[in-house]
Design a protein around this motif. Structure first.
Motif, PDB file in Angstrom:
ATOM      1  N   PHE A   1       2.985  -2.052  -1.885  1.00  0.00           N
ATOM      2  CA  PHE A   1       2.198  -0.946  -1.345  1.00  0.00           C
ATOM      3  C   PHE A   1       2.986  -0.266  -0.231  1.00  0.00           C
ATOM      4  CE2 PHE A   1      -1.824  -3.651  -2.325  1.00  0.00           C
ATOM      5  CZ  PHE A   1      -1.640  -3.451  -3.680  1.00  0.00           C
ATOM      6  N   LEU A   2       3.182   1.034  -0.350  1.00  0.00           N
ATOM      7  CA  LEU A   2       3.915   1.759   0.683  1.00  0.00           C
ATOM      8  C   LEU A   2       3.130   1.801   1.984  1.00  0.00           C
ATOM      9  CD1 LEU A   2       5.512   4.655  -1.365  1.00  0.00           C
ATOM     10  CD2 LEU A   2       6.532   2.518  -0.592  1.00  0.00           C
ATOM     11  N   LYS A   3       1.812   1.809   1.877  1.00  0.00           N
ATOM     12  CA  LYS A   3       0.960   1.688   3.054  1.00  0.00           C
ATOM     13  C   LYS A   3       0.071   0.465   2.827  1.00  0.00           C
ATOM     14  CE  LYS A   3      -2.035   3.989   6.193  1.00  0.00           C
ATOM     15  NZ  LYS A   3      -3.376   4.358   6.317  1.00  0.00           N
ATOM     16  N   PRO A   4       0.397  -0.666   3.455  1.00  0.00           N
ATOM     17  CA  PRO A   4      -0.410  -1.874   3.262  1.00  0.00           C
ATOM     18  C   PRO A   4      -1.888  -1.613   3.586  1.00  0.00           C
ATOM     19  CG  PRO A   4       1.614  -2.417   4.390  1.00  0.00           C
ATOM     20  CD  PRO A   4       1.534  -0.921   4.349  1.00  0.00           C
ATOM     21  N   VAL A   5      -2.753  -2.340   2.902  1.00  0.00           N
ATOM     22  CA  VAL A   5      -4.195  -2.179   3.059  1.00  0.00           C
ATOM     23  C   VAL A   5      -4.710  -3.209   4.067  1.00  0.00           C
ATOM     24  CG1 VAL A   5      -6.422  -2.228   1.866  1.00  0.00           C
ATOM     25  CG2 VAL A   5      -4.383  -1.376   0.679  1.00  0.00           C
ATOM     26  N   GLU A   6      -5.391  -2.745   5.101  1.00  0.00           N
ATOM     27  CA  GLU A   6      -5.962  -3.658   6.090  1.00  0.00           C
ATOM     28  C   GLU A   6      -7.040  -4.510   5.431  1.00  0.00           C
ATOM     29  OE1 GLU A   6      -7.151  -1.944   9.899  1.00  0.00           O
ATOM     30  OE2 GLU A   6      -6.003  -0.159   9.320  1.00  0.00           O
ATOM     31  N   VAL A   7      -6.930  -5.816   5.566  1.00  0.00           N
ATOM     32  CA  VAL A   7      -7.913  -6.721   4.990  1.00  0.00           C
ATOM     33  C   VAL A   7      -9.307  -6.393   5.534  1.00  0.00           C
ATOM     34  CG1 VAL A   7      -8.684  -9.141   4.972  1.00  0.00           C
ATOM     35  CG2 VAL A   7      -6.315  -8.573   4.436  1.00  0.00           C
TER      36      VAL A   7
END
Length: 129
Positions: A87-93
């Motif tokens: 993911f180019l922009k990681p997803v906040e858990v």
């Protein structure tokens, strides 16, 4: 069924270059299972990638050097992925269905496929290998 698996900083390079990850937890992994990869960041946990599991290579199938490395690190095997999407922009858990789960449970946590698909969708752009 999909799973969340925690990735350590030192494992990240191998993950992206070889599409492999050593694991110390045992689950009912199956070929094609979706794996969400979670990493601790400065401001919390993030889903950094997802992959489709090809196979698990267990200790008995490894060479002596690799087997020794696994034993020293308390790993029981190596995940090998068909594909891996970084993911180019990681997803906040904290913005996913995983929010509120104790951080320790994010390593090996089983989750429904629809939740995994929703998390992947929240990632937007990705690099697929």
């Amino acid at each position: 069924m999909a799973f969340a698996v925690r990735v350590k900083e030192e494992q990240e390079r191998m993950l992206y270059t070889k599409r492999e990850l050593y694991v110390g937890i045992r689950r009912d992994w199956s070929r094609g299972a979706k794996i969400l990869l979670v990493k601790k960041g400065a401001s919390g946990d993030f889903v950094i990638a997802s992959g489709a599991l090809e196979k698990i290579v267990e200790l008995a199938a490894m060479g002596a050097g690799e087997r020794q490395l696994c034993l020293e690190n308390n790993w029981y095997g190596r995940m090998v992925f068909f594909t891996l999407a970084r993911f180019l922009k990681p997803v906040e858990v904290s913005r996913t269905a995983l929010a509120g789960k104790p951080p320790a449970l994010l390593n090996g946590l089983a989750l429904p496929d629809d939740e995994a698909v929703a998390i992947e969708g929240a990632a937007g752009s990705r690099i697929v290998t």
